[in-house]
Write a protein that holds these residues in place. Structure first.
Motif, PDB file in Angstrom:
ATOM      1  N   ARG A  81       0.809  -1.234   0.000  1.00  0.00           N
ATOM      2  CA  ARG A  81       0.000   0.000   0.000  1.00  0.00           C
ATOM      3  C   ARG A  81       0.836   1.275   0.000  1.00  0.00           C
ATOM      4  NH1 ARG A  81      -4.500  -1.598   4.537  1.00  0.00           N
ATOM      5  NH2 ARG A  81      -5.294  -3.422   3.450  1.00  0.00           N
ATOM      6  N   VAL A  82       2.083   1.170   0.432  1.00  0.00           N
ATOM      7  CA  VAL A  82       2.948   2.350   0.543  1.00  0.00           C
ATOM      8  C   VAL A  82       3.800   2.446  -0.718  1.00  0.00           C
ATOM      9  CG1 VAL A  82       4.732   3.463   1.923  1.00  0.00           C
ATOM     10  CG2 VAL A  82       3.010   2.040   3.035  1.00  0.00           C
ATOM     11  N   LYS A  83       3.628   3.509  -1.448  1.00  0.00           N
ATOM     12  CA  LYS A  83       4.295   3.635  -2.750  1.00  0.00           C
ATOM     13  C   LYS A  83       5.570   4.485  -2.725  1.00  0.00           C
ATOM     14  CE  LYS A  83       0.894   1.620  -4.987  1.00  0.00           C
ATOM     15  NZ  LYS A  83       0.966   0.215  -5.180  1.00  0.00           N
ATOM     16  N   PHE A  84       5.646   5.466  -1.841  1.00  0.00           N
ATOM     17  CA  PHE A  84       6.699   6.470  -1.964  1.00  0.00           C
ATOM     18  C   PHE A  84       7.815   6.372  -0.924  1.00  0.00           C
ATOM     19  CE2 PHE A  84       2.714   8.195  -3.665  1.00  0.00           C
ATOM     20  CZ  PHE A  84       3.091   8.313  -4.984  1.00  0.00           C
ATOM     21  N   PHE A  85       7.910   5.261  -0.230  1.00  0.00           N
ATOM     22  CA  PHE A  85       8.999   5.075   0.731  1.00  0.00           C
ATOM     23  C   PHE A  85      10.208   4.490   0.014  1.00  0.00           C
ATOM     24  CE2 PHE A  85       7.790   4.800   5.443  1.00  0.00           C
ATOM     25  CZ  PHE A  85       6.940   5.873   5.351  1.00  0.00           C
ATOM     26  N   LEU A  86      11.372   5.019   0.317  1.00  0.00           N
ATOM     27  CA  LEU A  86      12.599   4.440  -0.232  1.00  0.00           C
ATOM     28  C   LEU A  86      12.825   3.064   0.396  1.00  0.00           C
ATOM     29  CD1 LEU A  86      14.966   7.541  -0.005  1.00  0.00           C
ATOM     30  CD2 LEU A  86      13.867   6.630  -2.056  1.00  0.00           C
ATOM     31  N   GLU A  87      13.555   2.229  -0.322  1.00  0.00           N
ATOM     32  CA  GLU A  87      13.842   0.864   0.162  1.00  0.00           C
ATOM     33  C   GLU A  87      14.514   0.886   1.541  1.00  0.00           C
ATOM     34  OE1 GLU A  87      14.381  -3.509  -0.544  1.00  0.00           O
ATOM     35  OE2 GLU A  87      12.988  -1.998  -1.263  1.00  0.00           O
ATOM     36  N   GLU A  88      15.462   1.796   1.742  1.00  0.00           N
ATOM     37  CA  GLU A  88      16.166   1.848   3.031  1.00  0.00           C
ATOM     38  C   GLU A  88      15.217   2.177   4.185  1.00  0.00           C
ATOM     39  OE1 GLU A  88      18.302   6.141   3.272  1.00  0.00           O
ATOM     40  OE2 GLU A  88      18.882   4.888   1.559  1.00  0.00           O
ATOM     41  N   HIS A  89      14.199   3.001   3.910  1.00  0.00           N
ATOM     42  CA  HIS A  89      13.210   3.324   4.940  1.00  0.00           C
ATOM     43  C   HIS A  89      12.317   2.121   5.228  1.00  0.00           C
ATOM     44  CE1 HIS A  89      14.445   7.443   5.136  1.00  0.00           C
ATOM     45  NE2 HIS A  89      14.158   7.666   3.867  1.00  0.00           N
ATOM     46  N   ARG A  90      11.967   1.388   4.195  1.00  0.00           N
ATOM     47  CA  ARG A  90      11.162   0.177   4.377  1.00  0.00           C
ATOM     48  C   ARG A  90      11.922  -0.847   5.225  1.00  0.00           C
ATOM     49  NH1 ARG A  90       7.111  -0.276  -0.206  1.00  0.00           N
ATOM     50  NH2 ARG A  90       7.388   1.648  -1.349  1.00  0.00           N
ATOM     51  N   ILE A  91      13.218  -0.979   4.958  1.00  0.00           N
ATOM     52  CA  ILE A  91      14.057  -1.904   5.723  1.00  0.00           C
ATOM     53  C   ILE A  91      14.081  -1.479   7.187  1.00  0.00           C
ATOM     54  CG2 ILE A  91      16.411  -2.755   6.050  1.00  0.00           C
ATOM     55  CD1 ILE A  91      16.765  -2.336   2.965  1.00  0.00           C
ATOM     56  N   ASP A  92      14.317  -0.185   7.437  1.00  0.00           N
ATOM     57  CA  ASP A  92      14.359   0.321   8.812  1.00  0.00           C
ATOM     58  C   ASP A  92      13.034   0.100   9.544  1.00  0.00           C
ATOM     59  OD1 ASP A  92      16.990   1.135   8.757  1.00  0.00           O
ATOM     60  OD2 ASP A  92      16.514   3.207   8.207  1.00  0.00           O
ATOM     61  N   VAL A  93      11.938   0.366   8.852  1.00  0.00           N
ATOM     62  CA  VAL A  93      10.621   0.176   9.471  1.00  0.00           C
ATOM     63  C   VAL A  93      10.403  -1.298   9.783  1.00  0.00           C
ATOM     64  CG1 VAL A  93       8.129   0.311   9.099  1.00  0.00           C
ATOM     65  CG2 VAL A  93       9.589   2.245   8.479  1.00  0.00           C
ATOM     66  N   PHE A  94      10.739  -2.173   8.840  1.00  0.00           N
ATOM     67  CA  PHE A  94      10.567  -3.610   9.070  1.00  0.00           C
ATOM     68  C   PHE A  94      11.384  -4.069  10.272  1.00  0.00           C
ATOM     69  CE2 PHE A  94      12.242  -7.913   8.420  1.00  0.00           C
ATOM     70  CZ  PHE A  94      11.065  -8.622   8.641  1.00  0.00           C
ATOM     71  N   ILE A  95      12.657  -3.739  10.274  1.00  0.00           N
ATOM     72  CA  ILE A  95      13.527  -4.175  11.373  1.00  0.00           C
ATOM     73  C   ILE A  95      13.031  -3.605  12.700  1.00  0.00           C
ATOM     74  CG2 ILE A  95      15.863  -4.049  12.334  1.00  0.00           C
ATOM     75  CD1 ILE A  95      16.910  -4.101   9.423  1.00  0.00           C
TER      76      ILE A  95
END
Length: 107
Positions: free
Chosen positions: A13-27
Motif C-alpha cells: 500500500r505504501v508507494k513512496f517510501f525508499l527501500e532503506e526506509h522500508r528496511i528500517d521500518v521492518f527491522i
C-alpha cells in the motif's frame, strides 16, 4: 513468519517510501531479540532483511528446544539453586577436626 506476511501486505500500500526506509521500518517492528541480530547484518534489501529475520527466528526456536532453561516472555529463567547452609563456629570446628569439606561433608 506471520510478521513478514503482515508487513508485505502493508508494504504494497505504501508507494513512496525508499527501500532503506522500508528496511528500517521492518527491522524496527521485529521482536527485540531478532531486531538486534538483523541490524548487525545490515541488510541492503527488504528481501535480505526478511531472510535474516526468518533465520534468526529459526535459530531462537531451535535454541529453545535444545536447552534445559525455561523461557518466559523471551527471557531466561534460571533454575533456583540450593541455598548455602551457615555453620556455627562449633560446627566448623567439628568439620575441620573430621577433615570434612564445609560444603558437602566429603573429605
Amino acid at each position: 513468519m506471520e510478521h513478514i506476511e503482515e508487513f508485505q501486505k502493508l508494504n504494497i500500500r505504501v508507494k513512496f517510501f525508499l527501500e532503506e526506509h522500508r528496511i528500517d521500518v521492518f527491522i524496527g517492528t521485529l521482536k527485540e531479540n531478532i531486531q538486534h541480530d538483523v541490524r548487525l547484518w545490515e541488510p541492503d534489501s527488504l528481501e535480505k532483511a526478511f531472510r535474516l529475520a526468518r533465520k534468526m527466528e529459526s535459530k531462537i526456536m531451535a535454541t529453545k528446544k535444545h536447552t534445559s532453561h525455561n523461557y518466559k516472555d523471551g527471557s531466561v529463567v534460571t533454575p533456583s539453586l540450593p541455598q548455602p547452609i551457615r555453620l556455627t563456629p562449633q560446627q566448623l570446628e567439628e568439620e575441620r577436626a573430621k577433615g570434612l569439606c564445609y560444603s558437602c561433608d566429603s573429605k
